[in-house]
Design a protein around this motif. Structure first.
Motif, PDB file in Angstrom:
ATOM      1  N   ILE A 165       0.858  -1.195   0.000  1.00 23.20           N
ATOM      2  CA  ILE A 165       0.000   0.000   0.000  1.00 23.20           C
ATOM      3  C   ILE A 165       0.893   1.243   0.000  1.00 23.20           C
ATOM      4  O   ILE A 165       2.059   1.179   0.393  1.00 23.20           O
ATOM      5  CB  ILE A 165      -0.947   0.073   1.222  1.00 23.20           C
ATOM      6  CG1 ILE A 165      -0.153  -0.110   2.524  1.00 23.20           C
ATOM      7  CG2 ILE A 165      -2.076  -0.909   1.119  1.00 23.20           C
ATOM      8  CD1 ILE A 165      -0.997   0.055   3.770  1.00 23.20           C
ATOM      9  N   LEU A 171      -4.561   8.134   5.087  1.00 24.03           N
ATOM     10  CA  LEU A 171      -4.596   6.724   5.434  1.00 24.03           C
ATOM     11  C   LEU A 171      -4.061   6.523   6.849  1.00 24.03           C
ATOM     12  O   LEU A 171      -4.644   5.787   7.658  1.00 24.03           O
ATOM     13  CB  LEU A 171      -3.758   5.914   4.432  1.00 24.03           C
ATOM     14  CG  LEU A 171      -3.756   4.400   4.656  1.00 24.03           C
ATOM     15  CD1 LEU A 171      -5.168   3.832   4.656  1.00 24.03           C
ATOM     16  CD2 LEU A 171      -2.919   3.688   3.581  1.00 24.03           C
ATOM     17  N   ASP A 174      -6.675   7.413   9.281  1.00 26.55           N
ATOM     18  CA  ASP A 174      -7.732   6.389   9.349  1.00 26.55           C
ATOM     19  C   ASP A 174      -7.314   5.193  10.186  1.00 26.55           C
ATOM     20  O   ASP A 174      -8.087   4.667  10.990  1.00 26.55           O
ATOM     21  CB  ASP A 174      -8.089   5.905   7.935  1.00 26.55           C
ATOM     22  CG  ASP A 174      -8.931   6.922   7.188  1.00 26.55           C
ATOM     23  OD1 ASP A 174      -9.395   7.899   7.814  1.00 26.55           O
ATOM     24  OD2 ASP A 174      -9.113   6.746   5.962  1.00 26.55           O
ATOM     25  N   SER A 178      -8.762   3.925  13.673  1.00 25.12           N
ATOM     26  CA  SER A 178      -9.326   2.576  13.776  1.00 25.12           C
ATOM     27  C   SER A 178      -8.758   1.858  14.993  1.00 25.12           C
ATOM     28  O   SER A 178      -9.481   1.189  15.745  1.00 25.12           O
ATOM     29  CB  SER A 178      -8.990   1.808  12.485  1.00 25.12           C
ATOM     30  OG  SER A 178      -8.971   0.425  12.712  1.00 25.12           O
TER      31      SER A 178
ATOM     32  N   ARG B 138     -15.189   0.429   7.400  1.00 26.55           N
ATOM     33  CA  ARG B 138     -14.348   1.572   7.076  1.00 26.55           C
ATOM     34  C   ARG B 138     -13.761   1.440   5.675  1.00 26.55           C
ATOM     35  O   ARG B 138     -13.363   0.357   5.256  1.00 26.55           O
ATOM     36  CB  ARG B 138     -13.137   1.604   8.011  1.00 26.55           C
ATOM     37  CG  ARG B 138     -13.262   2.499   9.203  1.00 26.55           C
ATOM     38  CD  ARG B 138     -11.975   2.352  10.015  1.00 26.55           C
ATOM     39  NE  ARG B 138     -12.217   2.524  11.429  1.00 26.55           N
ATOM     40  CZ  ARG B 138     -12.227   3.711  12.033  1.00 26.55           C
ATOM     41  NH1 ARG B 138     -12.007   4.806  11.345  1.00 26.55           N
ATOM     42  NH2 ARG B 138     -12.480   3.790  13.326  1.00 26.55           N
ATOM     43  N   ASN B 139     -13.611   2.539   5.013  1.00 26.87           N
ATOM     44  CA  ASN B 139     -13.083   2.507   3.664  1.00 26.87           C
ATOM     45  C   ASN B 139     -11.549   2.463   3.680  1.00 26.87           C
ATOM     46  O   ASN B 139     -10.878   3.404   3.270  1.00 26.87           O
ATOM     47  CB  ASN B 139     -13.572   3.732   2.887  1.00 26.87           C
ATOM     48  CG  ASN B 139     -13.194   3.629   1.425  1.00 26.87           C
ATOM     49  OD1 ASN B 139     -12.861   2.553   0.952  1.00 26.87           O
ATOM     50  ND2 ASN B 139     -13.237   4.757   0.736  1.00 26.87           N
ATOM     51  N   LEU B 140     -10.998   1.346   4.140  1.00 28.03           N
ATOM     52  CA  LEU B 140      -9.540   1.151   4.134  1.00 28.03           C
ATOM     53  C   LEU B 140      -9.172   0.271   2.942  1.00 28.03           C
ATOM     54  O   LEU B 140     -10.029  -0.443   2.423  1.00 28.03           O
ATOM     55  CB  LEU B 140      -9.094   0.453   5.419  1.00 28.03           C
ATOM     56  CG  LEU B 140      -9.255   1.223   6.730  1.00 28.03           C
ATOM     57  CD1 LEU B 140      -8.952   0.323   7.918  1.00 28.03           C
ATOM     58  CD2 LEU B 140      -8.338   2.455   6.735  1.00 28.03           C
ATOM     59  N   PRO B 141      -7.919   0.339   2.517  1.00 30.10           N
ATOM     60  CA  PRO B 141      -7.496  -0.605   1.460  1.00 30.10           C
ATOM     61  C   PRO B 141      -7.862  -2.019   1.895  1.00 30.10           C
ATOM     62  O   PRO B 141      -7.586  -2.403   3.042  1.00 30.10           O
ATOM     63  CB  PRO B 141      -5.984  -0.409   1.397  1.00 30.10           C
ATOM     64  CG  PRO B 141      -5.761   1.000   1.854  1.00 30.10           C
ATOM     65  CD  PRO B 141      -6.828   1.259   2.884  1.00 30.10           C
ATOM     66  N   VAL B 183     -13.279  -1.471  12.834  1.00 31.26           N
ATOM     67  CA  VAL B 183     -13.531  -1.368  11.392  1.00 31.26           C
ATOM     68  C   VAL B 183     -14.961  -1.007  11.012  1.00 31.26           C
ATOM     69  O   VAL B 183     -15.226  -0.625   9.877  1.00 31.26           O
ATOM     70  CB  VAL B 183     -13.153  -2.670  10.653  1.00 31.26           C
ATOM     71  CG1 VAL B 183     -11.645  -2.857  10.687  1.00 31.26           C
ATOM     72  CG2 VAL B 183     -13.869  -3.862  11.260  1.00 31.26           C
TER      73      VAL B 183
END
Lengths: 186, 186, 186, 186
Positions: A165, A171, A174, A178, B138-141, B183
């Motif tokens: 990634i 990111l 985030d 989390s 969650r909009n994570l990779p 998440v």
DNA sequence: GATGAATGAGACTTCATTCAT
DNA sequence: TATGAATGAAGTCTCATTCAT
């Protein structure tokens, strides 16, 4: 640089890249431009070399984690700081990250060595214990809580180091959020 | 049982217990009641033996993860089911857990082998992807999100297996909830 | 073709190409599409297989050498015929040439086997002995004389087979003449 | 004498006597009073050991061939000298003869090694080339001519070493004359 | 006749380590 | 401090061969 340090550096380099199995003493000797005897002058044997390297890295990492922790910050901000400190130590030292990760769960490592090195983390451990006591963090067994958080940092750092990634500020925000959400109380 | 399976079982047993370095072929030979040549009849070399074992375990684990996933459940319930499936696979198969964990990040493992074995996880991967798309997660990779969750399961399972914590229903509930909180979307 | 012959052919092929060292039974087994047990059905062991192959080739070569020898020819013409017969056998059977050459001086070969196979050359031996007796050939020890001549054929054939020289009729004539000049009386 | 030389000497001894197949490293180790590791300190592997031995012998042989070649002699006398030099090198070093003969045509040998070692023979090669140019020797391809002559020497030496014939001055004279007759011009 | 899984001695090689210099 | 030749136990793997089917 001094032969001793050169040997330690080379060992880190090689084990991070090739793993324990593919890192014989002969290779460390060759790459560190030392003679066989020189290694045994500084280290009792291969095990001692590895243990020493592990210990020094753990100490360095322990210090990195609590950098700036004395600043005036509230609990959540300190949590974020520790998280970031560890993360940045990994990202800035990918070889050390690799070594520590591989070594940590390896049957190669001696329990006593692990125990001894715990002391470098006392400040961090105390911080998490405090969080539970004052009701900021979930009431989980202390070391489980720490492992969950540090596991998050590892997972994130690993993917960046492996170039799976691309790291961005968003990111990062985030992921740390989390991680916080997983242990914060309400 | 068949020599081949006996060799694979013994290898798992020994490597989980002693690690790669301390598991020479000679030991596998002795403990599996096979002759040296027999191992090489079934596996090209030690590496191939390990790769094969890894692949078979990954396949088994892939199937375990999605057990009962077809049941009528809402998204969160399915998330909990997958989490629990993986957790129980680890707890019930501590040797397999040990092996997979050690092997997964080892430079010993071949990238191709890892890639090939991804297919066993397609259903689970799809499930997490869906969660992001429908706004439950969650909009994570995608793979980062999966690694964070699976990392939580590992951290928890490891401590139980190492007998560093005692598992209870309450604790299990707390940890899985913590993982979900990290998440879930709000 | 029959498994027995297929095994012999494959063995010749492999040993000519790779040499004794690089031709294990396992490779002969694979390339001849036979099972391990099948080889041992036809041959007592590897040694017996090689000995058998050697003997059959020697017999074939013995017959090739004296082809058309019964024709009405004078002594020199018969000398040329034998020389040519051997040369053509080598050129037309490069693998057999390779095998015989490698095998002939190898400590791998059993003296008894060599002795037994001498009988196929009796006609040729008699011919050279006659030559000495009637004063056509130099009075050298019989087998030395034969080895010198056959050595010439080998040297010539080897270079053609190895593509180190290009064979022409003129060259052939020069070499056979050279060989004749070395043993003819005046 | 130095371990390295002792290893090379022992290897020559054993391979000449027993052949490649029957000369395991373990035997070389035992007979040369070296430890296993010591061989691998000086040579990359068995192949390298053999290649090195071959190269050193070829160099020695190359020098032996042209001994005294600078003396005032006519062409034929020099031809006889070279022939005799090679012959005596073989007779006085039967083990080296055995090794070189077995190794020379073996697929075991690397073409590059052969090519490299050609340089030791340049003086002899030049001598034969001169012979052709000035019309003393038959106009045969240079290397074919050399192989024919050297093949004669080998055939003769081999039989003496194998005790299949008894060497006398007369016999030596006959054979060298035979060899000369095969390549001289009229 | 034919198969091929199984054998185990022994081959080549690597490895951590020592010690005289 | 530093060297590197030497060690030999132990590692991985190959090989000719056997035997139940």
């Amino acid at each position: 640089m001094g032969k001793r340090q050169e040997i330690l550096d080379t060992t880190l380099e090689l084990i991070a890249e090739l793993g324990f199995n593919a890192t014989p003493m002969s290779l460390i000797i060759k790459k560190s431009n030392a003679a066989a005897g020189t290694i045994y002058h500084y280290f009792k044997n291969k095990e001692d070399l590895i243990d020493t390297l592990y210990s020094e890295l753990k100490e360095e990492m322990g210090k990195a984690i609590i950098k700036n922790i004395e600043t005036e910050l509230n609990y959540k901000e300190k949590f974020f700081l520790i998280w970031k400190n560890l993360f940045e130590f990994f990202i800035q030292n990918p070889k050390k990250f690799e070594f520590i990760e591989n070594y940590a769960n390896s049957p190669f490592v001696h329990k006593e060595i692990k125990a001894i090195n715990q002391r470098h983390y006392q400040a961090a451990i105390d911080f998490f214990q405090l969080g539970i006591r004052i009701g900021m963090l979930r009431n989980l067994p202390l070391y489980l809580l720490i492992n969950l958080i540090f596991g998050n940092v590892s997972s994130f750092a690993r993917m960046i180091i492996m170039e799976e990634i691309v790291p961005t500020d968003n990111l990062f925000f985030d992921v740390i959020q989390s991680s916080w959400d997983s242990v914060k109380v309400i």
